[in-house]
Design an enzyme around this catalytic site. Structure first.
Site, PDB file in Angstrom:
ATOM      1  CG  ASP A 152      -2.091   0.806   1.097  1.00 12.59           C
ATOM      2  OD1 ASP A 152      -2.619   1.271   2.111  1.00 12.59           O
ATOM      3  OD2 ASP A 152      -2.512   0.994  -0.052  1.00 12.59           O
TER       4      ASP A 152
ATOM      5  CG  ASP B 230      -7.789   1.739   3.979  1.00  8.75           C
ATOM      6  OD1 ASP B 230      -7.990   2.871   3.519  1.00  8.75           O
ATOM      7  OD2 ASP B 230      -6.785   1.055   3.713  1.00  8.75           O
TER       8      ASP B 230
END
Lengths: 465, 261
Positions: free
Chosen positions: A257, A383
């Site tokens: 990420d 997330d």
């Protein structure tokens, strides 16, 4: 992904400074991509219901004119936005932990996914470590491939493919996974149920979910659906990922990420930049948004405002029909039927290149009262999913049980808080996973191995610290 | 053990803290963040102290009961000191945060005062401490079992709940006292907080002789409450006016940021 940071010209007034949409907590998008099953699910194209999804906000790229003033404003509203994200993240985690604790299906080992072919039931620890590393490597490669595929599709404007991909994924989640979930809950509580009732319930749930997520719906309902599908996805991960693999994947995904969103050649960053070049929103439906923009308020008597309003909805329409995006520049990308619709609604107001230029020349801080409450934050669904996977795994497998779960929960919230603080300072797309997952992992292992024996002994003797 | 025990103990332990949270903290996002950050700091202090204890235990003979108990007592004391150290660190962080908030605000004054932060930080510490002490017990209370079947005290759950409640209150008051001491350079206030904490934890070594642990803790809590109330601007008149439901002048006796004098 990414924050839909499409660069829309400043005529979309009222939403400029909400750079929060640029909350790059978008990185959820990439996470979504990573999602094995429903890769597409995360990519939702701009939907017509952008107003309800607060997408126009996303569209506004923060064109920061007075940095200091913006910085003050954004930081001043920072606390409120942090709470606007705390609540859904907490809710998602609560749903996941409650399910894990009560429904034994999700902690039962029923095999593994094809993406993690190596088993962890091996004789030696070394073999187990090797297998989990291989599993994690395969999974991450799948995710990287999917992300690059998405970027390629987006770059070459294959919007239909992306759109179809997203629809299929959300169909899968809303109907199939929720059916399984409902079945397991009924089994746990020994509720007698017939297929007809279940079919009716799942049908309603799924259809309303599809409408809310892909089209228009009340904001709270849409938020609730996004939380529910994140929780369902997280539960699937918790069930089918073996232990060491799960922790490794969490760690590697945070690194990915970080790389994908911040590196100049990262796929997600390229995605964001492409969207910005094209002035489009980026898969808004894959993002949890905390507010929506009420375009209705902006439609005043003032024809200029009406033009602005029409431009707003136009822009969304335009994004929704990307195939018309390459139409003659004259009509501004408005399709015929849209124009008829608009004429019916608000009368024949034609926007000419001059009027468009005039609107574009308007100062970014419009005179209409910019309600700070309207500014929202956005966090990608990926997330949510990975936070919940961490906390769910902690509650499922930790010896410290509730202490570990609580510790991971607080760690993730603090990580989110720090990420938002960084966002307020740097004002660009930021990955939301690394800090939270790092804290979560550190606290999980520390609490499980160090704190738990200590607390056990203290409870045994009834000492208090 | 039944649902009644579970709910009873939950509300005894967390009821007052929950109402404090709902009425004073839940409305303001900034306070919620400070609360969670306070919980985080307490957690970090616990982590470090458990690490030390763990190392000590691993380095020692597990069969020696007296030594293990001694190590545990040492662990408790060390943890108390570390908690207070982290409270100090949190104070430093909040001081910096106030400067930042002042710089960012429109009218040059912070939306929250250090006194309010002290209170919220205290609640944060207390809630986390209480949660860690009590949650596993509560989860066990839902399951089957008989308390004290092997000859231990039958009041285990109840006394744990009361102890947790008093600890949460104490942390709240200690937060106020500690921050006040740091603000006004009164080191004896800080020392008093540390000593009180050591005393309360030390008194739990008397368990299961609960009169030796609960009674002193509650007395200390009452003392800390009165002290914190006086430090926050309260006085006997304010209390009388409140009890007699007379109008209070705004800013009297509440934690609305009136500077400590």
């Amino acid at each position: 992904m990414t924050e839909l940071s499409a660069h829309l010209p400043q005529f979309q007034h009222g939403q400029l400074t909400e750079n929060f949409p640029d909350n790059h907590l978008s990185n959820t998008n990439d996470n979504s991509e990573r999602r094995r099953h429903d890769n597409s699910e995360r990519r939702r194209n701009d939907n017509p219901g952008s107003e309800t999804n607060g997408q126009p906000q996303n569209n506004i790229q923060q064109v920061v004119e007075d940095e200091e003033e913006d910085e003050e404003l954004t930081l001043k509203y920072g606390a409120k936005h942090v709470i606007m994200l705390f609540v859904p993240v907490t809710l998602c985690m609560v749903v996941v932990v409650a399910t894990i604790k009560s429904v034994s299906f999700y902690t039962r080992k029923d095999g593994q996914l094809i993406y993690t072919p190596f088993t962890e039931e091996t004789e030696t620890i070394g073999q187990r470590a090797l297998n989990s590393i291989l599993n994690a490597a395969i999974m991450i490669s799948v995710i990287i491939v999917m992300t690059i595929l998405l970027v390629v599709l987006y770059k070459y404007r294959c919007y239909k493919v992306i759109h179809g991909w997203l629809i299929i994924s959300s169909l899968l989640l809303l109907f199939f996974f929720s059916f399984i979930y409902l079945g397991e809950v009924f089994k746990t509580y020994n509720v007698a149920m017939d297929y007809i009732t279940v079919a009716l319930m799942i049908w309603n749930f799924g259809v309303v979910g599809m409408i809310c997520i892909h089209w228009k719906g009340p904001l709270r309902l849409q938020q609730a659906y996004l939380i529910m599908i994140s929780a369902l996805m997280a539960l699937v991960f918790i069930k089918y990922l073996p232990e060491w693999t799960a922790w490794l994947i969490l760690a590697v995904i945070s690194v990915y990420d970080l790389v994908a969103v911040l590196c100049p050649k990262g796929p997600l960053r390229m995605l964001v930049e492409t969207a910005q070049e094209r002035n489009e929103t980026l898969f808004p439906a894959l993002i949890y948004s905390s507010t929506m923009v009420w375009l209705v308020n902006m439609a005043e008597e003032d024809p200029e405002a009406q033009r602005k309003a029409s431009k707003n909805s136009t822009y969304d329409k335009q994004a929704n029909q990307p195939q018309n995006g390459d139409a003659e520049p004259d009509d501004g990308g408005f399709s015929q039927e849209w124009q008829q619709q608009r004429d019916n609604r608000i009368g024949p107001i034609e926007s000419t290149p001059e009027s468009r230029a005039a609107v574009q020349a308007l100062p970014s801080n419009s005179q209409t009262s910019e309600d700070p409450e309207e500014r929202g934050v956005k966090l990608g669904l990926g997330d949510f999913i990975f936070y919940s996977v961490l906390v769910g795994k902690a509650s499922a497998t930790a010896s410290g049980d509730w202490n570990t779960t609580l510790a991971c929960f607080v760690a993730i919230l603090i990580g989110l808080c720090l990420t938002l603080l960084l966002l307020a300072i740097f004002k660009k797309a930021l990955p939301a996973l690394p800090i939270s997952i790092t804290f979560g992992l550190v606290f999980y292992f520390a609490t499980d191995n160090l704190v738990q024996p200590f607390m056990d002994q203290l409870a045994f003797h009834q000492f208090y610290i | 053990m039944t649902l009644a025990v579970f709910f009873g103990c939950t509300f005894i332990a967390f009821g007052p803290a929950l109402s404090l949270f709902l009425f004073t903290i839940a409305r303001d996002p900034l306070r919620i963040i400070i609360l969670i950050a306070g919980a985080f700091f307490w957690l970090v202090s616990l982590l470090l102290s458990s690490l030390i204890w763990f190392i000590a235990v691993k380095a020692s003979d597990p069969r020696d009961e007296a030594l293990q108990r001694g190590l545990l007592i040492f662990g408790v004391m060390f943890s108390v000191l570390l908690q207070e150290a982290f409270r100090f660190l949190y104070y430093k962080l909040l001081r910096k945060a106030i400067e930042g908030l002042v710089a960012l605000s429109e009218d040059g004054c912070s939306p929250i005062s250090i006194q309010q932060m002290a209170y919220v930080a205290g609640v944060g510490f207390g809630l986390m401490s209480g949660a860690f002490s009590m949650i596993n017990l509560l989860a066990d209370a839902l399951g089957p079992g008989t308390v004290g079947i092997h000859g231990d005290s039958q009041l285990y759950f109840l006394t744990s709940a009361f102890m947790t409640m008093v600890l949460i209150f104490l942390h709240t008051f200690w937060g106020i006292l500690f921050f006040h001491g740091c603000e006004n350079q009164r080191w004896w206030e800080i020392a008093a907080v540390v000593l009180m904490h050591l005393a309360v934890s030390g008194s739990t070594f008397w368990n299961p002789l609960y009169v030796g642990s609960l009674v002193p803790s509650y007395l200390l809590m009452a003392a800390a409450a009165v002290w914190a109330y006086l430090l926050s601007g309260g006085s006997a008149q304010n209390l009388r006016r409140f009890l007699l439901c007379k109008c209070l002048v705004k800013g009297d006796g509440d934690l609305s940021g009136r500077p400590w004098g």
